[in-house]
Write an enzyme that holds these catalytic residues in place. Structure first.
Site, PDB file in Angstrom:
ATOM      1  N   SER A  10       0.851  -1.193   0.000  1.00  0.00           N
ATOM      2  CA  SER A  10       0.000   0.000   0.000  1.00  0.00           C
ATOM      3  C   SER A  10       0.884   1.240   0.000  1.00  0.00           C
ATOM      4  O   SER A  10       1.823   1.317   0.796  1.00  0.00           O
ATOM      5  CB  SER A  10      -0.905   0.021   1.235  1.00  0.00           C
ATOM      6  OG  SER A  10      -1.819  -1.047   1.199  1.00  0.00           O
ATOM      7  N   ASN A  12       1.078   4.049   1.387  1.00  0.00           N
ATOM      8  CA  ASN A  12       0.723   4.960   2.473  1.00  0.00           C
ATOM      9  C   ASN A  12       1.915   5.289   3.357  1.00  0.00           C
ATOM     10  O   ASN A  12       1.762   5.769   4.478  1.00  0.00           O
ATOM     11  CB  ASN A  12      -0.426   4.379   3.308  1.00  0.00           C
ATOM     12  CG  ASN A  12      -0.122   2.979   3.832  1.00  0.00           C
ATOM     13  OD1 ASN A  12       1.019   2.521   3.789  1.00  0.00           O
ATOM     14  ND2 ASN A  12      -1.141   2.301   4.314  1.00  0.00           N
ATOM     15  N   SER A 257       6.453  -1.332  11.391  1.00  0.00           N
ATOM     16  CA  SER A 257       5.263  -0.651  10.897  1.00  0.00           C
ATOM     17  C   SER A 257       5.626   0.732  10.406  1.00  0.00           C
ATOM     18  O   SER A 257       6.489   1.413  10.985  1.00  0.00           O
ATOM     19  CB  SER A 257       4.214  -0.551  12.016  1.00  0.00           C
ATOM     20  OG  SER A 257       3.154   0.304  11.655  1.00  0.00           O
ATOM     21  N   LYS A 258       4.959   1.154   9.336  1.00  0.00           N
ATOM     22  CA  LYS A 258       5.140   2.523   8.853  1.00  0.00           C
ATOM     23  C   LYS A 258       4.702   3.525   9.907  1.00  0.00           C
ATOM     24  O   LYS A 258       5.318   4.580  10.088  1.00  0.00           O
ATOM     25  CB  LYS A 258       4.320   2.736   7.581  1.00  0.00           C
ATOM     26  CG  LYS A 258       4.717   1.858   6.406  1.00  0.00           C
ATOM     27  CD  LYS A 258       3.703   1.960   5.278  1.00  0.00           C
ATOM     28  CE  LYS A 258       4.026   1.036   4.134  1.00  0.00           C
ATOM     29  NZ  LYS A 258       2.985   1.047   3.079  1.00  0.00           N
ATOM     30  N   SER A 259       3.618   3.194  10.621  1.00  0.00           N
ATOM     31  CA  SER A 259       3.046   4.135  11.578  1.00  0.00           C
ATOM     32  C   SER A 259       3.942   4.358  12.784  1.00  0.00           C
ATOM     33  O   SER A 259       3.832   5.382  13.463  1.00  0.00           O
ATOM     34  CB  SER A 259       1.670   3.638  12.043  1.00  0.00           C
ATOM     35  OG  SER A 259       1.779   2.385  12.688  1.00  0.00           O
TER      36      SER A 259
END
Length: 285
Positions: A10, A12, A257-259
């Site tokens: 994704s 994002n 995680s990207k977050s």
């Protein structure tokens, strides 16, 4: 027929080492089997997906030495496919609108847990849908829909399983048939106001339309395969073979995680890392 693999990130945020592991495993499996490797851009979340992140995906994968078939499938260009699949489920009477907001659902769960009884949760730890929308009569649903009340569309999982009438399983590489329990996820969301599809719906439709025969992805999606098998059966779609690989974790044992700001491949490259360094970091040297 040649095996078909796919890597489906994704856009994002930047790719990190966890993405590199999945991409390289798919690439290696495709080469070893004389198969094909597809790239899919899973960009149904218009609020978070950005063109600049998509461009970075191509740059990172090329830097790692990966090639893929063209054209690349971008989910945002194929919403009609997902609407058609949703329409088929609706025609079976297996989809209903749910009108509670996320905040209202949290409040319902908190109130019920305050009584001293824990509320059931899905394999990811999220509470199962606690609302009563599935029991609304047709007139009340129509009134809410005519009034423009915000809602999501949920799968009536109990009715869906009753329609199939037999146990489900998926084929996991090196392990054989794994029993699938879609009921553990409750009535999953299939579409929202801001998106005509969910991840679950889009991934099974895409895999079928692209002829994907082997799905190699992270262990974090292992349990979700039960939902995918249910949708495949309802829609008459073929079931790929699955392999859920280990995850890359940080020093605290948490999945990258990207977050949470996991080091991106671009940052590693800017710091002087080579593709060989990346392979060594993820245990593929």
């Amino acid at each position: 027929m040649r095996p078909v693999f796919r890597f489906a990130p994704s856009p994002n945020g930047p790719l990190h080492l966890g993405h590199a592991l999945s991409a390289l495993l798919n690439h290696t499996a495709a080469r070893a089997s004389g198969g094909r490797l597809l790239l899919r851009i899973e960009d149904i979340d218009s609020a978070r997906c950005r063109p600049e992140f998509e461009a970075m995906i191509y740059q990172d994968l090329a830097w790692l030495g990966l090639g893929w078939e063209e054209p690349v499938r971008r989910q945002s260009e194929h919403f009609a496919d997902y609407r058609a699949a949703l329409g088929r489920l609706q025609s079976m009477g297996l989809v209903y609108p749910a009108f509670e907001s996320r905040a209202e659902i949290r409040a319902l769960v908190a109130a019920r847990e305050a009584s001293g009884q824990p509320w059931p949760r899905d394999p990811d730890g999220a509470p199962l849908y606690p609302g009563s929308a599935g029991r609304l009569d047709a007139a009340e649903r129509a009134r809410k829909l005519d009034a423009g009340t915000p809602h999501v569309l949920r799968l009536d999982t109990r009715a869906a399983l009753a329609r199939i009438g037999r146990p489900l399983a998926w084929l996991e590489e090196d392990y054989g048939d794994i029993p699938a329990d879609p009921s553990a996820w409750g009535d999953v969301v299939l579409a929202r106001k801001d998106s005509p599809t969910s991840y679950h719906m889009a991934v099974v439709v895409d895999d079928a339309l692209q002829g994907v025969s082997h799905v190699v992805r992270g262990r974090d999606l292992y349990a979700a395969t039960a939902v995918h098998r249910l949708l495949q059966e309802l829609l008459g779609l073929p079931a790929p073979r699955y392999r859920h690989h280990r995850l890359i974790v940080d020093a605290a044992g948490h999945k990258l995680s990207k977050s949470t700001g996991a080091a991106s491949l671009q940052a590693l490259r800017a710091g002087g890392a080579t593709p060989a360094d990346v392979r060594r970091l993820i245990g593929l040297d």
